[in-house]
Design an enzyme around this catalytic site. Structure first.
Site, PDB file in Angstrom:
ATOM      1  CE  LYS A   1      48.931  49.972 -34.907  1.00 27.66           C
ATOM      2  NZ  LYS A   1      47.536  50.439 -34.974  1.00 27.66           N
TER       3      LYS A   1
ATOM      4  NE  ARG B   1      46.484  54.629 -40.054  1.00 29.99           N
ATOM      5  CZ  ARG B   1      47.736  54.590 -39.614  1.00 29.99           C
ATOM      6  NH1 ARG B   1      48.176  53.416 -39.092  1.00 29.99           N
ATOM      7  NH2 ARG B   1      48.508  55.878 -39.599  1.00 29.99           N
TER       8      ARG B   1
END
Ligand code: HH2
Length: 289
Positions: A221, A255
């Site tokens: 991210k 995740r």
């Protein structure tokens, strides 16, 4: 602690790795890579070979500003992949906010609904409540992916995420969904600046008092890009470090895109925590050491 899902009860005594399978043309780090059914299923098998415990399959990109998708388009993308994935012997999760996709997926045997909108679309709560055991992950987000960048305004982000998740859990418990079916997620990168994301990591333990398993997604991210100066495809080490930091602060499920690297790192982290090497691992790897 365990997580009850449709076909599997997931033991969370050790941290679990959820491997990401994006069946999308436009995901932020791997869009278009696994868009065909055969490629997506090959990717599922590859992630299992690397040690993934759960497969998370999604057809809609939620990156900031991503285009919305009709239910029909999303069904056409994900159902054929889910149909194959449920034969692979591990828990399968569907990353969707769309009630029609939830219903069809659960009918196929999919174990978990992972909803970045925390079952807030009309009909979503009912779709999950209609199933007797399916697991659900409730994630924090403000607004919608298309608008969320401008919604990243908080007083105390950790307190606000905590309050939001507590309210979501209450709402779905009131609908008859047992607590053992629920995991919560602070929603890293969803309507949050890098400072917000890092506050949620450093103070992540404050979310544990909700008494539910914590799932977190730091993989590749933007905050990791800001920290390291690297593009999305070159953030493996950063993602692994973030996953370990999250597990160290009580996350039960991470995740991730880079399953092999995360699984290795978690093995070493666990050995450091327990101070031992289990017998099965020793027998398997003795010839290498
Ligand atoms: N992040 C993404 C998508 N789904 N689900 C949960 N529970 N938690 C997350 O942090 C999360 C999520 C975004 O990442 P990715 O799937 O890699 O990208 P895209 O949404 O562009 O497909």
């Amino acid at each position: 602690m365990h997580w009850q899902t449709a076909r599997h009860t997931i033991d969370l005594q050790r941290p679990r790795v959820m491997g990401i399978v994006n069946v999308t043309p436009d995901s932020f780090s791997d869009g278009g890579r696994h868009a065909g059914v055969a490629q997506a299923l090959a990717h599922c098998e590859s992630l299992l070979g690397q040690g993934a415990d759960i497969l998370d399959i999604g057809g809609e990109s939620t990156r900031p500003g991503a285009a919305t998708l009709s239910a029909e388009e999303e069904l056409a993308r994900v159902l054929p992949v889910l149909r194959g994935a449920v034969t692979l012997g591990v828990p399968v999760s569907v990353d969707t906010s769309e009630p029609a996709v939830m219903r069809e997926a659960l009918a196929l045997g999919v174990d978990i609904v992972n909803d970045v909108r925390a079952l807030r679309r009309p009909g979503a709560l009912e779709a999950v409540a209609a199933h007797p055991r399916a697991g659900v992950c409730l994630m924090h987000m403000k607004g919608e992916p298309a608008t969320m960048v401008s919604e990243a305004v908080y007083g105390d982000v950790v307190a606000e995420v905590h309050a939001f998740l507590a309210q979501c859990v209450q709402r779905i418990a009131d609908a008859g969904i047992a607590r053992e079916r629920i995991a919560i997620d602070p929603g890293i990168g969803f309507a949050k600046t890098a400072e917000h994301n890092l506050a949620l990591l450093s103070r992540q333990r404050e979310l544990l008092d909700l008494g539910l398993p914590l799932l977190v997604g730091w993989s590749r991210k933007g905050t990791l890009g800001l920290l390291t100066g690297r593009p999305a495809g070159d953030r493996v080490a950063a993602s692994v470090a973030a996953a370990l930091a999250a597990v160290h602060r009580g996350a039960s499920v991470v995740r991730v895109h880079d399953v092999a690297a995360t699984v290795d790192a978690l093995k070493v982290w666990r050995a450091a925590e327990t101070g031992r090497l289990d017998g099965a691992t020793l027998a398997k790897n003795a010839h290498i050491g």
